[in-house]
Design a protein around this motif. Structure first.
Motif, PDB file in Angstrom:
ATOM      1  N   SER A  42     -18.658  13.732   8.865  1.00 40.86           N
ATOM      2  CA  SER A  42     -18.546  12.601   8.088  1.00 40.86           C
ATOM      3  C   SER A  42     -17.911  13.423   6.566  1.00 40.86           C
ATOM      4  N   MET A  43     -18.789  14.771   6.754  1.00 45.81           N
ATOM      5  CA  MET A  43     -18.647  15.681   5.197  1.00 45.81           C
ATOM      6  C   MET A  43     -16.689  16.278   5.448  1.00 45.81           C
ATOM      7  N   VAL A  44     -16.298  16.751   6.938  1.00 43.00           N
ATOM      8  CA  VAL A  44     -15.084  17.273   6.524  1.00 43.00           C
ATOM      9  C   VAL A  44     -14.496  16.419   6.731  1.00 43.00           C
ATOM     10  N   SER A  45     -14.711  15.475   7.521  1.00 40.58           N
ATOM     11  CA  SER A  45     -13.495  14.525   7.345  1.00 40.58           C
ATOM     12  C   SER A  45     -13.515  13.707   6.667  1.00 40.58           C
ATOM     13  N   PHE A  46     -13.879  13.393   5.519  1.00 39.01           N
ATOM     14  CA  PHE A  46     -13.924  12.126   4.900  1.00 39.01           C
ATOM     15  C   PHE A  46     -13.206  11.787   3.979  1.00 39.01           C
ATOM     16  N   VAL A  47     -11.521  12.899   3.637  1.00 38.65           N
ATOM     17  CA  VAL A  47     -11.215  12.754   2.748  1.00 38.65           C
ATOM     18  C   VAL A  47      -9.752  12.132   3.955  1.00 38.65           C
ATOM     19  N   ILE A  48      -9.469  12.813   5.525  1.00 39.20           N
ATOM     20  CA  ILE A  48      -9.029  12.476   6.227  1.00 39.20           C
ATOM     21  C   ILE A  48      -8.723  10.385   6.418  1.00 39.20           C
ATOM     22  N   ILE A  49     -10.348  10.300   6.625  1.00 45.23           N
ATOM     23  CA  ILE A  49     -10.346   8.942   6.813  1.00 45.23           C
ATOM     24  C   ILE A  49     -10.225   8.254   5.796  1.00 45.23           C
ATOM     25  N   LEU A  50     -10.340   8.542   5.104  1.00 44.54           N
ATOM     26  CA  LEU A  50      -9.492   8.248   3.304  1.00 44.54           C
ATOM     27  C   LEU A  50      -8.462   8.022   3.206  1.00 44.54           C
ATOM     28  N   PHE A  51      -7.645   8.926   3.711  1.00 45.67           N
ATOM     29  CA  PHE A  51      -6.543   9.141   3.804  1.00 45.67           C
ATOM     30  C   PHE A  51      -5.689   8.270   4.649  1.00 45.67           C
ATOM     31  N   PHE A  52      -6.323   7.859   5.812  1.00 50.19           N
ATOM     32  CA  PHE A  52      -5.570   6.774   7.065  1.00 50.19           C
ATOM     33  C   PHE A  52      -6.307   5.773   6.244  1.00 50.19           C
ATOM     34  N   ALA A  53      -7.106   5.214   5.885  1.00 53.43           N
ATOM     35  CA  ALA A  53      -7.693   4.619   5.285  1.00 53.43           C
ATOM     36  C   ALA A  53      -6.467   4.014   4.433  1.00 53.43           C
ATOM     37  N   VAL A  54      -6.443   4.363   4.016  1.00 47.86           N
ATOM     38  CA  VAL A  54      -5.587   4.248   2.910  1.00 47.86           C
ATOM     39  C   VAL A  54      -4.012   3.927   3.005  1.00 47.86           C
ATOM     40  N   THR A  55      -3.833   4.655   3.804  1.00 44.90           N
ATOM     41  CA  THR A  55      -2.307   4.711   4.250  1.00 44.90           C
ATOM     42  C   THR A  55      -2.549   3.495   5.245  1.00 44.90           C
ATOM     43  N   GLY A  56      -3.276   3.650   5.748  1.00 43.02           N
ATOM     44  CA  GLY A  56      -3.081   2.040   6.286  1.00 43.02           C
ATOM     45  C   GLY A  56      -2.798   0.615   5.818  1.00 43.02           C
ATOM     46  N   LEU A  57      -2.983   0.432   4.574  1.00 43.42           N
ATOM     47  CA  LEU A  57      -3.175  -0.151   3.840  1.00 43.42           C
ATOM     48  C   LEU A  57      -1.691  -0.499   3.916  1.00 43.42           C
ATOM     49  N   THR A  58      -0.867   0.449   2.752  1.00 41.84           N
ATOM     50  CA  THR A  58       0.347   0.543   2.592  1.00 41.84           C
ATOM     51  C   THR A  58       0.978   0.115   3.287  1.00 41.84           C
ATOM     52  N   LEU A  59       0.988   0.691   4.422  1.00 40.88           N
ATOM     53  CA  LEU A  59       1.904   0.848   5.919  1.00 40.88           C
ATOM     54  C   LEU A  59       1.952  -0.980   5.844  1.00 40.88           C
ATOM     55  N   ASN A  60       0.782  -1.820   5.689  1.00 44.91           N
ATOM     56  CA  ASN A  60       0.747  -2.622   6.569  1.00 44.91           C
ATOM     57  C   ASN A  60       1.101  -3.548   5.309  1.00 44.91           C
ATOM     58  N   HIS A  61       1.586  -3.389   3.819  1.00 38.96           N
ATOM     59  CA  HIS A  61       1.665  -4.482   3.433  1.00 38.96           C
ATOM     60  C   HIS A  61       2.887  -2.919   2.194  1.00 38.96           C
ATOM     61  N   ALA A  62       3.735  -3.062   3.349  1.00 38.95           N
ATOM     62  CA  ALA A  62       4.717  -1.959   2.320  1.00 38.95           C
ATOM     63  C   ALA A  62       5.331  -2.964   1.051  1.00 38.95           C
ATOM     64  N   GLU A  63       5.532  -4.105   1.268  1.00 34.32           N
ATOM     65  CA  GLU A  63       6.118  -5.058   0.077  1.00 34.32           C
ATOM     66  C   GLU A  63       5.896  -4.730  -1.248  1.00 34.32           C
ATOM     67  N   TRP A  64       4.105  -4.236  -0.836  1.00 37.73           N
ATOM     68  CA  TRP A  64       3.371  -3.989  -2.733  1.00 37.73           C
ATOM     69  C   TRP A  64       4.300  -3.095  -2.895  1.00 37.73           C
ATOM     70  N   PHE A  65       4.373  -1.773  -2.031  1.00 35.06           N
ATOM     71  CA  PHE A  65       4.807  -0.701  -2.613  1.00 35.06           C
ATOM     72  C   PHE A  65       5.749  -0.262  -2.669  1.00 35.06           C
ATOM     73  N   ASP A  66       6.713  -1.082  -2.952  1.00 38.65           N
ATOM     74  CA  ASP A  66       8.394  -0.506  -2.475  1.00 38.65           C
ATOM     75  C   ASP A  66       8.516  -0.061  -3.852  1.00 38.65           C
ATOM     76  N   GLY A  67       8.406   1.315  -3.620  1.00 37.27           N
ATOM     77  CA  GLY A  67       9.626   2.731  -5.290  1.00 37.27           C
ATOM     78  C   GLY A  67      11.198   2.166  -4.299  1.00 37.27           C
ATOM     79  N   LYS A  68      11.394   2.855  -5.683  1.00 39.79           N
ATOM     80  CA  LYS A  68      13.131   2.639  -6.433  1.00 39.79           C
ATOM     81  C   LYS A  68      13.432   4.275  -5.620  1.00 39.79           C
ATOM     82  N   GLU A  69      14.084   4.008  -5.212  1.00 35.02           N
ATOM     83  CA  GLU A  69      15.133   5.141  -4.471  1.00 35.02           C
ATOM     84  C   GLU A  69      15.646   5.619  -5.238  1.00 35.02           C
TER      85      GLU A  69
END
Length: 220
Positions: A42-69
């Motif tokens: 849990s301690m070793v993979s904390f950052v990994i799990i957090l990363f995939f959890a947050v990016t799962g949200l940004t992937l599912n709601h790409a329109e919320w984070f639509d950055g400028k090209e």
């Protein structure tokens, strides 16, 4: 006179230590090892799990984070001897790629190198990044269009392992193994918790059933 009976002498038998049952020892060791492994995984993979959890949200709601090209364009010229040759096999692919990347600070890996009669077309791809170059075979002149899609797009591509190269894909595989072990050690741990075992498995089964029902009834 009646003689009183002689006092009884209590004979204490030596205590015989019960030998621990091999099965009980095995259970205890398995439970302790699973707990130890679960905690440190849990301690070793904390950052990994957090990363995939947050990016799962940004992937599912790409329109919320639509950055400028950000689009940039470059022009220049490569050495004519690299491209003006009769035999296309003699085109200096490696030199052209290295020159374009170094001179124009391009990122990513070369994805395509297409050779036509009049020009060479190169594509560089990276997470949240792309660059297309067109090199004229007669003059050596080139035009480059570079597109950067922003931080969130980079994170999303890293989540998917798209255009990230072999090393990052290996890291994604390692992360998947870590999370699998984390889940398995959690299941093993609850198997040895008598008071929580039944409720734990009921909740696990209920979660699986809910996921299946959502897929069956709500997914087109």
């Amino acid at each position: 006179m009646v003689n009183s009976p002689a006092p009884r002498t209590l004979i204490r038998r030596p205590k015989v230590e019960k030998e621990k049952e091999p099965k009980a020892v095995w259970k205890k060791r398995t439970a302790l090892f699973s707990r130890w492994l679960h905690i440190y995984l849990s301690m070793v993979s904390f950052v990994i799990i957090l990363f995939f959890a947050v990016t799962g949200l940004t992937l599912n709601h790409a329109e919320w984070f639509d950055g400028k090209e950000v689009v940039k364009k470059y022009t220049g010229k490569v050495q004519l001897k690299w491209v003006k040759v009769k035999d296309t096999a003699a085109i200096a692919k490696l030199e052209i790629v290295q020159y374009l990347k170094h001179t124009n600070h391009l990122k990513g890996e070369i994805s395509d190198f297409i050779i036509d009669d009049n020009q060479c077309t190169l594509t560089f791809l990276g997470p949240g990044y792309s660059a297309g170059a067109f090199v004229n075979r007669e003059t050596g002149e080139y035009k480059i269009t570079e597109t950067s899609q922003g931080f969130v797009a980079v994170m999303n591509d890293l989540h998917k392992g798209r255009d990230t190269g072999k090393k990052w894909r290996i890291l994604v595989d390692i992360a998947a193994v870590f999370m699998t072990l984390l889940s398995l050690t959690g299941i093993i741990m609850i198997c040895f918790m008598k008071k929580k075992r039944f409720n734990g498995f009921v909740l696990a089964i209920a979660g699986a059933v809910i996921c299946y029902l959502v897929y069956y009834f709500l997914v087109p």
